[in-house]
Design a protein around this motif. Structure first.
Motif, PDB file in Angstrom:
ATOM      1  N   GLY A 132      12.198  -0.937  17.892  1.00  9.82           N
ATOM      2  CA  GLY A 132      11.888  -1.697  16.690  1.00  9.82           C
ATOM      3  C   GLY A 132      10.493  -1.479  16.141  1.00  9.82           C
ATOM      4  N   ARG A 133       9.678  -0.653  16.810  1.00  7.63           N
ATOM      5  CA  ARG A 133       8.332  -0.351  16.333  1.00  7.63           C
ATOM      6  C   ARG A 133       8.387   0.736  15.274  1.00  7.63           C
ATOM      7  NH1 ARG A 133       4.283  -1.949  19.941  1.00  7.63           N
ATOM      8  NH2 ARG A 133       2.986  -0.200  19.308  1.00  7.63           N
ATOM      9  N   SER A 154       5.482   8.919  13.020  1.00  3.23           N
ATOM     10  CA  SER A 154       5.507   9.838  11.888  1.00  3.23           C
ATOM     11  C   SER A 154       5.798   9.154  10.557  1.00  3.23           C
ATOM     12  CB  SER A 154       6.567  10.931  12.129  1.00  3.23           C
ATOM     13  OG  SER A 154       7.860  10.348  12.255  1.00  3.23           O
ATOM     14  N   SER A 155       5.711   7.827  10.499  1.00  6.69           N
ATOM     15  CA  SER A 155       5.956   7.115   9.241  1.00  6.69           C
ATOM     16  C   SER A 155       4.650   6.697   8.589  1.00  6.69           C
ATOM     17  CB  SER A 155       6.827   5.868   9.495  1.00  6.69           C
ATOM     18  OG  SER A 155       6.111   4.891  10.224  1.00  6.69           O
ATOM     19  N   THR A 156       4.664   6.632   7.256  1.00  8.72           N
ATOM     20  CA  THR A 156       3.437   6.291   6.537  1.00  8.72           C
ATOM     21  C   THR A 156       3.031   4.834   6.746  1.00  8.72           C
ATOM     22  OG1 THR A 156       4.777   5.908   4.549  1.00  8.72           O
ATOM     23  CG2 THR A 156       3.718   8.065   4.770  1.00  8.72           C
ATOM     24  N   GLN A 157       4.006   3.940   6.908  1.00  8.03           N
ATOM     25  CA  GLN A 157       3.637   2.537   7.132  1.00  8.03           C
ATOM     26  C   GLN A 157       2.953   2.359   8.487  1.00  8.03           C
ATOM     27  OE1 GLN A 157       6.184  -0.709   6.164  1.00  8.03           O
ATOM     28  NE2 GLN A 157       7.026   0.270   4.338  1.00  8.03           N
ATOM     29  N   ARG A 158       3.280   3.194   9.460  1.00  8.28           N
ATOM     30  CA  ARG A 158       2.575   3.139  10.743  1.00  8.28           C
ATOM     31  C   ARG A 158       1.119   3.528  10.552  1.00  8.28           C
ATOM     32  NH1 ARG A 158      -0.604   6.477  13.580  1.00  8.28           N
ATOM     33  NH2 ARG A 158       0.741   8.164  12.902  1.00  8.28           N
ATOM     34  N   TYR A 212       1.301  13.169   2.829  1.00 12.31           N
ATOM     35  CA  TYR A 212       1.840  11.810   2.743  1.00 12.31           C
ATOM     36  C   TYR A 212       3.235  11.816   2.134  1.00 12.31           C
ATOM     37  CZ  TYR A 212       1.592   6.735   2.227  1.00 12.31           C
ATOM     38  OH  TYR A 212       1.825   5.377   2.343  1.00 12.31           O
ATOM     39  N   ALA A 213       3.416  12.588   1.053  1.00 12.76           N
ATOM     40  CA  ALA A 213       4.693  12.606   0.343  1.00 12.76           C
ATOM     41  C   ALA A 213       5.830  13.146   1.203  1.00 12.76           C
ATOM     42  CB  ALA A 213       4.562  13.444  -0.925  1.00 12.76           C
ATOM     43  N   ARG A 214       5.497  13.934   2.217  1.00  9.76           N
ATOM     44  CA  ARG A 214       6.532  14.522   3.074  1.00  9.76           C
ATOM     45  C   ARG A 214       6.975  13.583   4.200  1.00  9.76           C
ATOM     46  NH1 ARG A 214       3.215  19.317   2.776  1.00  9.76           N
ATOM     47  NH2 ARG A 214       2.502  18.973   4.923  1.00  9.76           N
ATOM     48  N   LEU A 215       6.183  12.567   4.480  1.00  8.99           N
ATOM     49  CA  LEU A 215       6.493  11.661   5.588  1.00  8.99           C
ATOM     50  C   LEU A 215       7.411  10.526   5.141  1.00  8.99           C
ATOM     51  CD1 LEU A 215       2.957  11.313   7.212  1.00  8.99           C
ATOM     52  CD2 LEU A 215       4.879  12.664   8.061  1.00  8.99           C
ATOM     53  N   PRO A 216       8.287  10.037   6.023  1.00 12.29           N
ATOM     54  CA  PRO A 216       9.129   8.885   5.673  1.00 12.29           C
ATOM     55  C   PRO A 216       8.285   7.621   5.585  1.00 12.29           C
ATOM     56  CG  PRO A 216       9.392   9.426   7.990  1.00 12.29           C
ATOM     57  CD  PRO A 216       8.544  10.518   7.400  1.00 12.29           C
ATOM     58  N   SER A 217       8.746   6.682   4.787  1.00  8.18           N
ATOM     59  CA  SER A 217       7.999   5.447   4.607  1.00  8.18           C
ATOM     60  C   SER A 217       7.996   4.603   5.879  1.00  8.18           C
ATOM     61  CB  SER A 217       8.595   4.641   3.452  1.00  8.18           C
ATOM     62  OG  SER A 217       7.966   3.391   3.334  1.00  8.18           O
ATOM     63  N   SER A 218       9.174   4.346   6.411  1.00  9.24           N
ATOM     64  CA  SER A 218       9.282   3.500   7.604  1.00  9.24           C
ATOM     65  C   SER A 218      10.445   3.992   8.445  1.00  9.24           C
ATOM     66  CB  SER A 218       9.511   2.042   7.194  1.00  9.24           C
ATOM     67  OG  SER A 218       9.709   1.225   8.317  1.00  9.24           O
ATOM     68  N   VAL A 242       0.838  -1.202   0.000  1.00  7.83           N
ATOM     69  CA  VAL A 242       0.000   0.000   0.000  1.00  7.83           C
ATOM     70  C   VAL A 242       0.869   1.247   0.000  1.00  7.83           C
ATOM     71  CG1 VAL A 242      -1.765   1.294   1.253  1.00  7.83           C
ATOM     72  CG2 VAL A 242      -1.870  -1.200   1.190  1.00  7.83           C
ATOM     73  N   ASP A 243       1.944   1.229   0.781  1.00  3.22           N
ATOM     74  CA  ASP A 243       2.852   2.371   0.829  1.00  3.22           C
ATOM     75  C   ASP A 243       3.495   2.600  -0.536  1.00  3.22           C
ATOM     76  OD1 ASP A 243       4.180   4.472   2.146  1.00  3.22           O
ATOM     77  OD2 ASP A 243       5.938   3.224   2.508  1.00  3.22           O
ATOM     78  N   ASP A 244       3.961   1.529  -1.151  1.00  7.80           N
ATOM     79  CA  ASP A 244       4.587   1.637  -2.476  1.00  7.80           C
ATOM     80  C   ASP A 244       3.579   2.144  -3.504  1.00  7.80           C
ATOM     81  OD1 ASP A 244       6.832   1.056  -4.356  1.00  7.80           O
ATOM     82  OD2 ASP A 244       5.396  -0.375  -5.171  1.00  7.80           O
TER      83      ASP A 244
END
Length: 248
Positions: A179-180, A184-188, A167-173, A132-134
């Motif tokens: 380890g969580r 502030s990541s989109t995968q979260r 969304y585009a400004r946030l890091p993916s992971s 979904v992130d990709d």
């Protein structure tokens, strides 16, 4: 027993309300609850009883979408209903969080069901956080292009435009020290959307397929079909179909 086509006994009405009550517990499945299974079968076979259950749901601002043998009674709250879920009601979400979480929900649906035929297919669909992130990452440029029409005028999807820009400004992971996934990541955010679907009986975690994998239930497909007229969903589906055509 029903005494006429339009008059129901107290027992009928109690049973109809009990069935709707079962349907309001989306993670409950009739296979493990004999009374639920029996009432569901009665709903499918007994027209007057079905009318009584539909009336009970109607009084709660609910529409009965389907009486599925495995998934149970699938209900859909009407817009504005006290039972409807709205992102703005989430006590922990600010405006930015609501935009991104809403985009994640729509993206999950558009990635898995990009065509009307997909919405009719009964097969189980699988999706992951990374997919979904990709999907959204690769479509950022397309979403930017979709924000204007052929004449260069802004297309009236302001919430969608605001959401993908955030969304585009946030890091993916971005993993934390434990380890969580970082808040502030989109995968979260995508995980939060999928975990909410799990709570609503619309998805299942598929840990057997790997970390961050989910299976989507028939109940989710039915709910997406009911909301398919959404402008944001239509835009993402168009972009998803274009992407699939390029891959072919």
């Amino acid at each position: 027993m029903t005494t006429s086509a339009n008059i129901y006994s107290p027992s009928d009405l109690a049973d109809a309300c009990a069935l709707v009550c079962f349907g309001c517990q989306p993670r409950l499945r009739p296979v493990g609850v004999p009374r639920y299974r029996d009432l569901l079968q009665r709903y499918r076979m007994d027209g007057p009883f079905r009318d009584a259950a539909d009336a009970a749901a109607d009084g709660l601002d609910l529409d009965v979408i389907e009486a599925h043998q495995t998934e149970g009674l699938i209900l859909h709250p009407r817009e504005g209903s006290w039972l409807s879920y709205r992102l703005k009601d989430h006590p922990k979400l600010g405006v930015t969080d609501r935009l991104v979480l809403g985009l994640a929900h729509v993206a999950i649906a558009a990635r898995v069901y990009p065509t009307p035929a997909d919405l009719e297919e009964q097969g189980v669909k699988r999706v992951s956080l990374a997919e979904v992130d990709d999907f959204l990452r690769r479509l950022t440029d397309r979403l930017r292009e979709a924000a204007v029409d052929a004449d260069g005028l802004t297309v009236a999807h302001p919430e969608l435009q605001a959401a993908w820009r955030v969304y585009a400004r946030l890091p993916s992971s971005r993993p934390t020290a434990t380890g969580r996934l970082s808040e502030s990541s989109t995968q979260r955010v995508i995980r939060e959307a999928l975990d909410w679907l799990v709570e609503q009986g619309m998805a299942y975690r598929a840990d057997d397929l790997g970390a961050g994998q989910y299976r989507l239930a028939h109940r989710f497909r039915v709910q997406v079909r009911e909301a398919a007229a959404s402008a944001a969903f239509a835009v993402l589906c168009d972009l998803r179909r274009a992407h699939l055509a390029e891959e072919d």
